[in-house]
Scaffold this active site. Structure first.
Site, mmCIF file in Angstrom:
data_model
loop_
_atom_site.group_PDB
_atom_site.id
_atom_site.type_symbol
_atom_site.label_atom_id
_atom_site.label_comp_id
_atom_site.label_asym_id
_atom_site.label_seq_id
_atom_site.Cartn_x
_atom_site.Cartn_y
_atom_site.Cartn_z
ATOM 1 N N ALA A 17 0.866 -1.181 0.000
ATOM 2 C CA ALA A 17 0.000 0.000 0.000
ATOM 3 C C ALA A 17 0.901 1.229 0.000
ATOM 4 O O ALA A 17 2.094 1.132 0.306
ATOM 5 C CB ALA A 17 -0.848 -0.019 1.261
ATOM 6 N N GLY B 80 0.351 -5.112 0.594
ATOM 7 C CA GLY B 80 -0.776 -5.007 -0.336
ATOM 8 C C GLY B 80 -0.453 -5.578 -1.704
ATOM 9 O O GLY B 80 -1.360 -6.024 -2.419
ATOM 10 N N GLU C 104 -1.021 -9.134 -1.411
ATOM 11 C CA GLU C 104 -2.463 -9.344 -1.238
ATOM 12 C C GLU C 104 -3.195 -9.283 -2.584
ATOM 13 O O GLU C 104 -4.119 -10.064 -2.822
ATOM 14 C CB GLU C 104 -3.012 -8.314 -0.249
ATOM 15 C CG GLU C 104 -2.513 -8.612 1.173
ATOM 16 C CD GLU C 104 -2.921 -7.558 2.186
ATOM 17 O OE1 GLU C 104 -2.512 -6.398 2.010
ATOM 18 O OE2 GLU C 104 -3.645 -7.896 3.129
ATOM 19 N N GLU D 137 3.486 -5.874 7.081
ATOM 20 C CA GLU D 137 2.642 -4.868 7.742
ATOM 21 C C GLU D 137 2.889 -4.770 9.234
ATOM 22 O O GLU D 137 2.839 -3.695 9.827
ATOM 23 C CB GLU D 137 1.158 -5.178 7.493
ATOM 24 C CG GLU D 137 0.668 -4.849 6.096
ATOM 25 C CD GLU D 137 0.850 -5.976 5.104
ATOM 26 O OE1 GLU D 137 1.675 -6.895 5.367
ATOM 27 O OE2 GLU D 137 0.195 -5.951 4.050
HETATM 28 N N1 CAA Z 1 4.645 3.350 0.067
HETATM 29 C C1 CAA Z 1 5.146 4.550 -0.220
HETATM 30 N N2 CAA Z 1 6.444 4.775 -0.525
HETATM 31 C C2 CAA Z 1 7.250 3.698 -0.507
HETATM 32 C C3 CAA Z 1 6.798 2.411 -0.199
HETATM 33 C C4 CAA Z 1 5.414 2.245 0.093
HETATM 34 N N3 CAA Z 1 4.887 1.059 0.359
HETATM 35 N N4 CAA Z 1 7.840 1.558 -0.259
HETATM 36 C C5 CAA Z 1 8.908 2.286 -0.608
HETATM 37 N N5 CAA Z 1 8.557 3.583 -0.748
HETATM 38 C C6 CAA Z 1 9.424 4.690 -1.143
HETATM 39 C C7 CAA Z 1 10.552 4.937 -0.156
HETATM 40 O O1 CAA Z 1 10.141 5.801 0.883
HETATM 41 C C8 CAA Z 1 11.607 5.547 -1.043
HETATM 42 O O2 CAA Z 1 11.254 6.890 -1.232
HETATM 43 P P1 CAA Z 1 12.393 8.031 -1.349
HETATM 44 O O3 CAA Z 1 13.227 7.618 -2.511
HETATM 45 O O4 CAA Z 1 11.624 9.279 -1.525
HETATM 46 O O5 CAA Z 1 13.139 7.972 -0.046
HETATM 47 C C9 CAA Z 1 11.414 4.833 -2.392
HETATM 48 O O6 CAA Z 1 10.078 4.307 -2.351
HETATM 49 C C10 CAA Z 1 12.381 3.686 -2.629
HETATM 50 O O7 CAA Z 1 12.352 2.832 -1.482
HETATM 51 P P2 CAA Z 1 13.702 2.256 -0.822
HETATM 52 O O8 CAA Z 1 14.718 3.337 -0.721
HETATM 53 O O9 CAA Z 1 13.303 1.553 0.412
HETATM 54 O O10 CAA Z 1 14.162 1.252 -1.962
HETATM 55 P P3 CAA Z 1 14.801 -0.197 -1.817
HETATM 56 O O11 CAA Z 1 15.023 -0.681 -3.200
HETATM 57 O O12 CAA Z 1 15.936 -0.147 -0.853
HETATM 58 O O13 CAA Z 1 13.672 -1.117 -1.131
HETATM 59 C C11 CAA Z 1 11.496 -2.050 -0.823
HETATM 60 C C12 CAA Z 1 12.493 -1.384 -1.804
HETATM 61 C C13 CAA Z 1 12.020 -3.426 -0.394
HETATM 62 C C14 CAA Z 1 10.204 -2.200 -1.551
HETATM 63 C C15 CAA Z 1 11.349 -1.159 0.435
HETATM 64 O O14 CAA Z 1 11.074 0.166 0.013
HETATM 65 C C16 CAA Z 1 10.240 -1.566 1.363
HETATM 66 O O15 CAA Z 1 10.429 -2.461 2.168
HETATM 67 N N6 CAA Z 1 9.070 -0.898 1.267
HETATM 68 C C17 CAA Z 1 7.975 -1.092 2.173
HETATM 69 C C18 CAA Z 1 7.271 -2.375 1.907
HETATM 70 C C19 CAA Z 1 6.100 -2.517 2.853
HETATM 71 O O16 CAA Z 1 6.235 -2.394 4.051
HETATM 72 N N7 CAA Z 1 4.937 -2.800 2.283
HETATM 73 C C20 CAA Z 1 3.763 -2.978 3.040
HETATM 74 C C21 CAA Z 1 3.033 -1.716 3.065
HETATM 75 S S1 CAA Z 1 1.663 -1.794 4.132
HETATM 76 C C22 CAA Z 1 0.424 -2.502 3.278
HETATM 77 O O17 CAA Z 1 0.606 -2.968 2.192
HETATM 78 C C23 CAA Z 1 -0.865 -2.391 4.018
HETATM 79 C C24 CAA Z 1 -1.999 -3.255 3.636
HETATM 80 O O18 CAA Z 1 -1.974 -4.451 3.692
HETATM 81 C C25 CAA Z 1 -3.278 -2.613 3.333
#
Ligand code: CAA
Length: 698
Positions: A69, A108, A111, A131
């Site tokens: 998400a 998400g 999902e 999450e």
């Molecule tokens: N939402 C918004 N922005 C996100 C994001 C997300 N889910 N995931 C990454 N970003 C952004 C980061 O903040 C970063 O932004 P900046 O460049 O402005 O700093 C950019 O995307 C790149 O991210 P990383 O620097 O972390 O890049 P990476 O290649 O090192 O890692 C990744 C990539 C493994 C996807 C890592 O970003 C990550 O772990 N992201 C979060 C994943 C996560 O927790 N997902 C679950 C979300 S909650 C959900 O989905 C809820 C639900 O069930 C309803």
């Protein structure tokens, strides 16, 4: 001929004969923000009603499938359609939908895939439901569909740890149906065609029954109670998974209800702040400068810090030469590195196959001239300015032009160190935290003359070492230790006034710290603080209240764990309060004429946190930290600050500047030298602003 139609700015449909592909293109990580959700919903609805289409492929453009998400939307008013609704739309679509996953399919993203009717992973894929690490639960059907696909025990493991699974493990457990090589779009097309041809089976996840497993649920609850007793969302994750044995509509309703509880908890805000803090700290004025290339690193000193830094650099792929004055010390230092590397293999941080090659990159010498062609030299000898100056003067005459010289000092003035070289622009502080191959924080200390590309090189180094680099200015202790020195004093004041060290430790552990301050001091070695107090004694203002309990303990040769005795006595793994310390405290109180009083745990936490926040506010106001979030990151990644509270200044916002000032003014009635209201807090209280606003430059 394939034809493409744009649904909105981030979603495109490609029709190719009797199949259609939905392409998600929302850089950098295809987060499922509002436009992605709306676009997928519209695309599925359009294709469901298109008689010419028999199967649908769903894939992501760029480096990854959907990484979750859009975390930036959390805490804001919800925007329809919700992700759970989009997942339900996919699952209920009359046409089979096959999801092709590359890069990462997280939260998400996974999902969306689990609601699809088949899942193909591409080589290198990592999947997970992280999450819980953000204080929520997989609230788009993840807690209901994962148990249907992989069973309750494995779903619990995924959902309560949030860990990323490699593709092979996802395949083994049935989370994906096939693992392939190739381009996401080509595989999506081939897979959709395979579905039409009857060569790829599809099924609705909601039609799979879940086998009840109460034992696994109870075991998960017990593990959480033991490992993360402070956290709210892991318990809710288990409750949600427990509901997966009911019909899916019922389970989804339970999941929604529990998700809202998590979303509304302050822990969610704290954990998401921590997620962004880790990334925000890299945004520094020098970020645009080009880092200098670094491959050969010299480390001066083979003690705990030098060995830890060497280990970390080797693990990151650098060639490292360790320098010590005597052969024996060098042997000890390199021995520690070898032991650390063996430990890294055992903990899965270093592949067995890479172990020999990593050890081979370790060089050792007692001759500093062997560092002539090093790209970076990190000095990690004990804290003595004269010794450090001598080393830097020598190094300056040995290393090539452009070599960066760094000091790992925890307190000392980098400007003074830089001034004894002819290359002050190439000198900076790289302050690692012990154990340096484990702790993620790296303070990058920028002196007056440090060149921007040298700072950028520090950040590049942090990234390669998988550390969190935080920019700090020069002052005694930089960001972390300056604040630490200040708030540790309040723990001594409280002990003098009536609390016990173990009561303080227990109260702060109850607040969420991994370890209380006295247990940490025993672990780090009480002699370190003792030496520091002696160094600073001549500079101490006359008005400062001085507590000598720690000095009396050290005078007995009790330096904490390493001597078996400190604030606690350590008997074969068991630790109990040192009874002699109680005598020392009683005698120091008597000497000072202090009548002890009772402290509640809440008062201990309030005083400790108010002291920490006060100095943190000054550190921000003085420009030592660029923003409040930099202080938060330092404490989250270097000092065991409870992640769910977001960091000291994120926590401060939950109290508010006005209330903090009220507290400080009340405490100041006892000690007006120690308890002073920071100017920044006064300004914030006057205009009602927050540290969060300061982070955004407001
Ligand atoms: N939402 C918004 N922005 C996100 C994001 C997300 N889910 N995931 C990454 N970003 C952004 C980061 O903040 C970063 O932004 P900046 O460049 O402005 O700093 C950019 O995307 C790149 O991210 P990383 O620097 O972390 O890049 P990476 O290649 O090192 O890692 C990744 C990539 C493994 C996807 C890592 O970003 C990550 O772990 N992201 C979060 C994943 C996560 O927790 N997902 C679950 C979300 S909650 C959900 O989905 C809820 C639900 O069930 C309803």
């Amino acid at each position: 001929m394939p034809s493409t139609t744009r649904v909105n700015s981030v979603i495109e449909i490609e029709r190719a004969g009797d199949v259609a592909l939905i392409r998600i293109d929302n850089p950098p990580v295809n987060a499922a923000g509002r436009d992605v959700r709306q676009g997928i919903e519209d695309a599925i609805n359009a294709l469901a009603g298109d008689d010419s289409i028999k199967a649908i492929g769903l894939y992501g453009a760029g480096r990854t499938f959907v990484a979750g998400a859009d975390i930036r939307e959390f805490g804001k008013p919800p925007l329809a359609p919700s992700l759970p609704d989009v997942c339900n739309t996919i699952e209920r679509c009359g046409k089979p939908v096959v999801a092709v996953l590359h890069g990462t399919a997280l939260g998400g993203g996974l999902e969306l895939a689990m609601a699809s009717h088949a899942r193909i992973g591409l080589t290198g894929l990592r999947v997970g439901l992280p999450e819980v690490l953000l204080g929520i639960l997989p609230g788009a059907g993840g807690t209901q569909r994962a148990p249907r696909l992989v069973g309750i025990p494995f779903a619990l493991d995924m959902i309560t740890t949030g860990r990323h699974l490699p593709a092979a493990e996802a395949l083994e457990h049935g989370l994906i149906d096939q693992l392939k090589d190739g381009d996401p779009r080509d595989v999506a097309l081939a897979s959709a065609k395979a579905v039409v041809a009857g060569n790829l089976k599809t099924r609705r996840t909601d039609e799979i029954a879940v086998e009840p497993n109460d034992a696994a649920l109870e075991a998960a609850k017990a593990k959480i109670a033991k490992k993360t007793p402070h956290l709210f969302s892991p318990v809710k994750c288990v409750e949600a998974v427990a509901a997966s044995v009911t019909p899916i509509d019922e389970g989804l309703a339970t999941e929604r209800h529990l998700y809202i509880q998590c979303h509304d908890s302050p822990q969610r805000a704290g954990l998401i702040h921590a997620f962004f803090a880790e990334r925000a700290v890299a945004k520094v004025p020098e970020a645009k400068a080009t880092p200098r290339p670094v491959q050969k690193i010299g480390v001066i000193g083979g003690g705990t810090m030098g060995s830890g830094i060497t280990t970390s650099a080797l693990l990151a792929g650098f060639d490292v030469t360790m320098i010590e004055v005597a052969a024996e010390a060098l042997e000890r230092g390199t021995g520690t590195v070898r032991k650390n590397l063996e430990g890294a293999v055992k903990r899965g941080k270093l592949a067995e196959a890479k172990h020999a090659e990593t050890v081979a990159r370790l060089g050792a010498s007692t001759d500093m001239t062997d560092l002539a062609d090093a790209d970076l030299v990190i000095e990690a000898v004990f804290e003595n300015m004269e010794v450090k100056k001598e080393i830097f003067t020598k190094l300056d005459g040995i290393v090539k032009d452009g070599t960066i010289l760094a000091s790992n000092t925890s307190y000392l003035n980098i400007n003074e160190i830089a001034a004894c070289t002819k290359r002050p622009q190439d000198v900076l502080g790289l302050h690692f935290f012990s154990p340096a191959h484990v702790m993620r924080l790296l303070e990058i200390v920028v002196a007056d003359k440090t060149a921007p590309e040298v700072v950028a090189t520090g950040f590049a180094l942090a990234k390669r070492m998988k550390k969190v680099g935080v920019r700090a200015g020069v002052c005694d202790g930089f960001i972390g230790n300056r604040i630490l020195s200040h708030y540790l004093r309040v723990t001594n004041y409280m002990v003098m006034d009536g609390a016990t060290p173990e009561q303080i430790d227990d109260a702060l552990e109850g607040f969420g710290f991994a370890m209380g301050p006295f247990r940490v001091s025993d672990l780090a070695g009480l002699d370190i603080g003792w030496a520091e107090r002696k160094r600073l004694a001549p500079l101490r203002p006359a008005a400062e209240r001085v507590i000598e309990i720690g000095d009396r303990i050290c005078e007995n040769g009790w330096f904490g764990r390493k001597t078996g005795r400190g604030y606690y006595v350590y008997d074969e793994g068991d630790a109990h309060p040192n009874p002699e310390v109680a005598n020392i405290i009683a005698s120091e109180r008597a000497k000072a004429g202090v009548t002890p009083r009772d402290f509640t745990d809440q008062e201990i936490v309030d005083r400790y946190m108010t002291a920490m926040i006060s100095e943190a506010a000054r550190v921000v106001d003085d420009g030592i930290a660029l923003r409040p979030v930099d202080v938060d990151a330092v404490f989250l990644f270097g000092y065991g600050f409870p992640r769910f509270r977001g960091g000291p200044l994120a926590y401060a916002d939950t109290i508010g500047a006005a209330e903090l000032i009220k507290r400080i003014e009340a405490y100041a009635k006892e000690d007006s030298h120690y308890w002073q209201v920071p100017d920044l807090l006064r300004r914030m209280a006057a205009d009602g602003s927050t540290f969060a606003q300061l982070n955004e430059g407001k």
